[in-house]
Write a protein that holds these residues in place. Structure first.
Motif, short mmCIF file in Angstrom:
data_model
loop_
_atom_site.label_atom_id
_atom_site.label_comp_id
_atom_site.label_asym_id
_atom_site.label_seq_id
_atom_site.Cartn_x
_atom_site.Cartn_y
_atom_site.Cartn_z
N VAL A 71 0.44 36.39 9.36
CA VAL A 71 0.19 37.57 8.53
C VAL A 71 0.61 37.28 7.10
O VAL A 71 1.75 36.86 6.85
CB VAL A 71 0.95 38.81 9.06
N SER A 76 -1.45 41.94 2.26
CA SER A 76 -1.80 42.84 3.36
C SER A 76 -1.87 44.29 2.88
O SER A 76 -1.31 44.63 1.83
CB SER A 76 -0.76 42.73 4.49
N SER A 77 -2.51 45.13 3.65
CA SER A 77 -2.60 46.56 3.34
C SER A 77 -1.25 47.22 3.58
O SER A 77 -0.37 46.68 4.28
CB SER A 77 -3.65 47.22 4.23
N ARG A 78 -1.07 48.42 3.03
CA ARG A 78 0.17 49.16 3.26
C ARG A 78 0.36 49.47 4.75
O ARG A 78 1.47 49.43 5.26
CB ARG A 78 0.14 50.48 2.47
N ALA A 79 -0.74 49.72 5.43
CA ALA A 79 -0.65 50.02 6.87
C ALA A 79 -0.11 48.82 7.63
O ALA A 79 0.73 48.96 8.53
CB ALA A 79 -2.01 50.43 7.41
N THR A 80 -0.57 47.62 7.29
CA THR A 80 -0.09 46.41 7.95
C THR A 80 1.39 46.19 7.65
O THR A 80 2.18 45.86 8.55
CB THR A 80 -0.90 45.18 7.50
N LEU A 81 1.77 46.37 6.39
CA LEU A 81 3.18 46.20 6.02
C LEU A 81 4.07 47.19 6.75
O LEU A 81 5.15 46.82 7.23
CB LEU A 81 3.35 46.36 4.51
N SER A 83 3.63 48.43 9.60
CA SER A 83 3.73 48.05 11.01
C SER A 83 4.71 46.89 11.22
O SER A 83 5.19 46.67 12.34
CB SER A 83 2.35 47.64 11.56
N ILE A 84 5.01 46.18 10.14
CA ILE A 84 5.90 45.01 10.21
C ILE A 84 7.32 45.35 9.75
O ILE A 84 8.31 44.88 10.33
CB ILE A 84 5.32 43.86 9.35
#
Length: 256
Positions: A71, A76-81, A83-84
């Protein structure tokens, strides 16, 4: 586990652009402890914040790649961040009295990353409380239930920092970012926190990125070291190489 490649961070909040970090490259292997050292303004904390996904200002431009496994955190998108953050990456800040909410009990704050994912993980309040108390115990509290019920002002500086570490670890992240976590503590408490981080690293295999200007602390904890100055990496190597035979004059000045 973590690969930073060609990282550049530039601000546009003045008449002329200001480069805070430029051409930074490094790798953090699974279970390793990597220290980033340098004076104030060297770019070390800015680098850590970029990895944590906490640089969102509109007057800031980022480029390069920050790969956590497969990743790219930087792009990355805010949504991906989201989630991490808290799940794969935990972060411990310098002063827990400022980073913890004074009107919320410690246990509630330790549970935060878990509470955000409560529906996803199908957790009830009892599950979260049990996990919080177990995590507080794992960072060295003999009376984790009392700490769970306490407010931050009822704890000492070292206890607050351990509670903050518990909050960062509750989801068992693969990467723990520590940004000057011992600076506000006295020497005796510093050693307690360093010993705790060593123990957690050995027992859980959590990779640690440790940011500090205190070379003594870095020498005691880290396996590898990166030296930064004016946003650039000027030297890197193992702890023995950096402290035993520094190549750069700037590194020698920091050490001696």
């Amino acid at each position: 586990m973590l690969t930073v490649k060609d990282l550049k961070i530039e601000f546009f909040d003045h008449e002329l652009p200001e480069v805070a970090v430029e051409d930074v490259d490094f790798v953090l292997e699974d279970g390793d402890i990597l220290g980033i050292v340098g004076e104030s303004g060297s770019g070390k904390s800015m680098t850590a914040m970029a990895i944590a996904g906490l640089l969102n200002r509109k007057d800031l431009q980022k480029s390069g790649n920050i790969m956590l496994d497969d990743v790219d955190l930087l792009n990355s998108s805010r949504a991906t961040l989201r989630s991490i953050q808290g799940k794969e990456i935990g972060i411990v800040f310098q002063d827990p009295l400022n980073s913890m909410n004074p009107v919320l009990r410690v246990g509630y704050q330790v549970e935060e990353a878990m509470r955000i994912r409560r529906k996803e993980l199908n957790l009830c309040k009892e599950d979260m409380k049990k996990a919080a108390i177990e995590t507080l115990a794992s960072v060295g509290f003999d009376d984790p239930e009392r700490i769970y019920r306490s407010y931050p002002h009822e704890l000492s500086g070292g206890q607050r920092q351990r509670a903050q570490i518990a909050a960062a670890l509750i989801m068992k992240p693969k990467l723990l970012i520590c940004d000057e976590p011992t600076t506000a503590l006295d020497v005796t408490v510093q050693k307690t926190i360093i010993d705790l981080l060593k123990k957690l690293n050995e027992e859980t295999g959590t990779g640690i990125l440790f940011i500090s200007h205190d070379l003594g602390v870095v020498k005691a904890l880290c396996k590898k070291v990166i030296v930064m100055r004016n946003g650039l990496v000027v030297e890197e190597g193992t702890v023995d190489e950096i402290f035993g035979n520094p190549k750069e004059e700037y590194t020698r000045q920091l050490i001696y």
